[in-house]
Design an enzyme around this catalytic site. Structure first.
Site, PDB file in Angstrom:
ATOM      1  N   GLY A 200       0.816  -1.208   0.000  1.00  0.00           N
ATOM      2  CA  GLY A 200       0.000   0.000   0.000  1.00  0.00           C
ATOM      3  C   GLY A 200       0.846   1.253   0.000  1.00  0.00           C
ATOM      4  O   GLY A 200       1.907   1.296  -0.629  1.00  0.00           O
ATOM      5  N   GLU A 222       5.597  -3.299   0.970  1.00  0.00           N
ATOM      6  CA  GLU A 222       5.650  -3.091  -0.482  1.00  0.00           C
ATOM      7  C   GLU A 222       4.918  -1.787  -0.782  1.00  0.00           C
ATOM      8  O   GLU A 222       3.685  -1.748  -0.787  1.00  0.00           O
ATOM      9  CB  GLU A 222       4.998  -4.272  -1.209  1.00  0.00           C
ATOM     10  N   CYS A 257       1.942   0.522  -8.692  1.00  0.00           N
ATOM     11  CA  CYS A 257       3.066   1.036  -7.896  1.00  0.00           C
ATOM     12  C   CYS A 257       4.334   1.215  -8.709  1.00  0.00           C
ATOM     13  O   CYS A 257       5.205   2.010  -8.343  1.00  0.00           O
ATOM     14  CB  CYS A 257       3.322   0.126  -6.698  1.00  0.00           C
TER      15      CYS A 257
END
Length: 489
Positions: A200, A222, A257
């Site tokens: 997140g 992560e 991401c």
């Protein structure tokens, strides 16, 4: 329906404590440790993917309007590959690793045993709500752990489907899914875990890490960051443009991401790059991208408003040179390119996580490294397009990021032989393939000795001769040992 809502409402710290106790009882009983149990659960997960792909694609469409190709390839197929790899390599991963021993413990042998950590918590993200939920679980199962999965409430259709599928296919005495939002996550974080794996943003990661610290629980975080793309002029421009588009708008419309966050190129090359983007974007998404079925929507109104704020800031809106169209009702923003936005603008100081792509210009392509390193943070990924060997070498030596890719974007994610994770603000720890197995394992060193070769040197009374001989043994010096045995100083 009312009973389901009521059940969710009463999930509190006591409920979380009960869940952890059930799983810990199963783990202590040794249920998760055998090769057979691990293999059975991995095969069941693979079967779950194969039998329910249409429902998964539908849930992802409900949550994100994600195109079927992206759902099938980037979520379902990649998860299947993780399962297949774990099934293929499981015996090898579980096998103790032989370790060398030295003169200090001669005669002896040693090995490193991969031991499951225990009961672990996986908290996943909304942007790839299937893959980012179950990929860590694959490694946690392979390593022999009991698991609680907390999927993101921002992707509710996928979260609800995960609750149903995991209960139907996997061992519910060892693997559970807890649905809910902040209260449920907070209740889970109050418990003692043997590891927490969180995917997140940095703000929530700090909350997770603070909760973990109370129990000295290790974490994998992560996260994300502003992943830069450096574009040199000595390239195949069409191929480079297409690969940047695939990594940006072809990955959940920029809501990934490792999506390219901004581009750095030279002043002389910028307009040529922009023209190539305009051409390829129209080829991929048509003249009216708002109607394209190949672009995901923005996940919710809050994120739509956040992205709109980035675009509407003074000195930024005038920098839009392509796209910028918005449909608030359908939560769509078209692929948007901006040129030479101010470095102190919001769009250049927070992770964009959406379909906006600023281009920053420099005098020389080598100046790009200074732009990246002066940001003060380390991105999750960094990309370079060039045919210049020296530039590639400088990129690898100079740029610190979770991962680097030369002449493509995002594809390192698909290589299970490479660890995937961040550094600094972009995260800690890594996973994928054996690295996920290792993330959920304790590497237990074991030294074996017999009763032969008992050394009198370790025992009192201590003498200078014993000291000299022990020093030589610890140094591993054969000559020193001979000198000590002969009494030579």
């Amino acid at each position: 329906m009312a009973s389901e809502v009521e059940k969710k409402a009463v999930f509190n710290a006591e409920s979380a404590k009960d869940v952890v106790k059930q799983l810990r009882d199963s783990f202590v009983a040794g249920k998760t440790k055998s090769y057979e149990w691990r293999r059975t659960q991995l095969k069941a997960m693979l079967k779950m993917m194969e039998e329910n792909e249409p429902q998964i694609v539908a849930a992802l469409r409900d949550d994100l309007s994600k195109p079927e190709l992206e759902s099938s390839i980037y979520e379902v197929a990649m998860l299947k590959n993780s399962c297949r790899l774990a099934l293929k390599e499981l015996k090898h991963w579980m096998m103790p690793e032989k370790a060398k021993t030295s003169l200090t413990t001669f005669p002896s042998s040693a090995e490193i045993v991969s031991e499951p950590l225990g009961v672990v918590l996986v908290i996943s993200a909304w942007n790839y709500p299937l893959l980012l939920s179950l990929d860590p679980v694959v490694g946690a199962i392979a390593a022999g752990n009991a698991i609680v999965l907390k999927p993101s409430e921002i992707a509710p259709a996928t979260a609800s489907l995960l609750v149903k599928l995991v209960a139907n296919y996997l061992d519910s005495s060892c693997i559970k899914v807890v649905e809910g939002a902040v209260p449920e996550t907070s209740a889970l974080l109050e418990q003692k875990w043997d590891k927490i794996f969180y995917t997140g943003n940095g703000r929530v990661a700090r909350i997770v890490m603070a909760a973990a610290a109370k129990h000295l629980t290790p974490v994998v975080l992560e996260l994300g960051g502003k992943s830069p793309v450096i574009v040199d002029s000595s390239i195949n421009l069409q191929v480079a443009t297409r690969r940047i588009i695939a990594g940006k708008w072809g990955c959940n419309n920029g809501q990934a991401c490792i999506s390219p966050d901004y581009i750095i190129t030279t002043k002389d090359y910028a307009l040529k790059l922009v023209d190539s983007f305009k051409c390829e974007l129209e080829r991929f998404y048509g003249k009216n991208p708002l109607e394209s079925k190949d672009l995901s929507r923005i996940v919710n109104s809050n994120h739509f408003a956040r992205l709109s704020k980035l675009l509407d800031e003074d000195n930024v809106s005038s920098k839009i040179i392509h796209g910028g169209e918005r449909d608030k009702t359908n939560l769509m923003i078209t692929p948007t390119i901006l040129l030479d936005v101010p470095q102190d603008s919001l769009i250049m100081n927070e992770e964009i996580f959406g379909p906006l792509l600023p281009i920053i210009t420099v005098d020389k392509v080598e100046d790009s490294f200074d732009v990246i390193n002066s940001s003060g943070t380390k991105p999750l990924a960094a990309y370079l397009f060039t045919n210049n060997k020296k530039l590639k070498e400088k990129f690898v030596a100079t740029v610190s990021a979770g991962g680097l890719v030369v002449n493509d974007t995002t594809v390192h994610l698909a290589e299970h032989t490479l660890p995937f994770g961040g550094v600094g603000d972009s995260g800690m720890g890594a996973y994928h393939g054996i690295f996920t197995f290792d993330a959920f394992s304790h590497k237990k060193p074991v030294l074996y000795r017999s009763f032969a070769g008992d050394a009198f040197l370790r025992y009192p009374p201590y003498t200078k001769d014993k000291l000299r001989l022990l020093q030589a043994l610890l140094a591993g010096s054969i000559l020193g040992i001979i000198r000590a045995l002969l009494g030579w100083s």
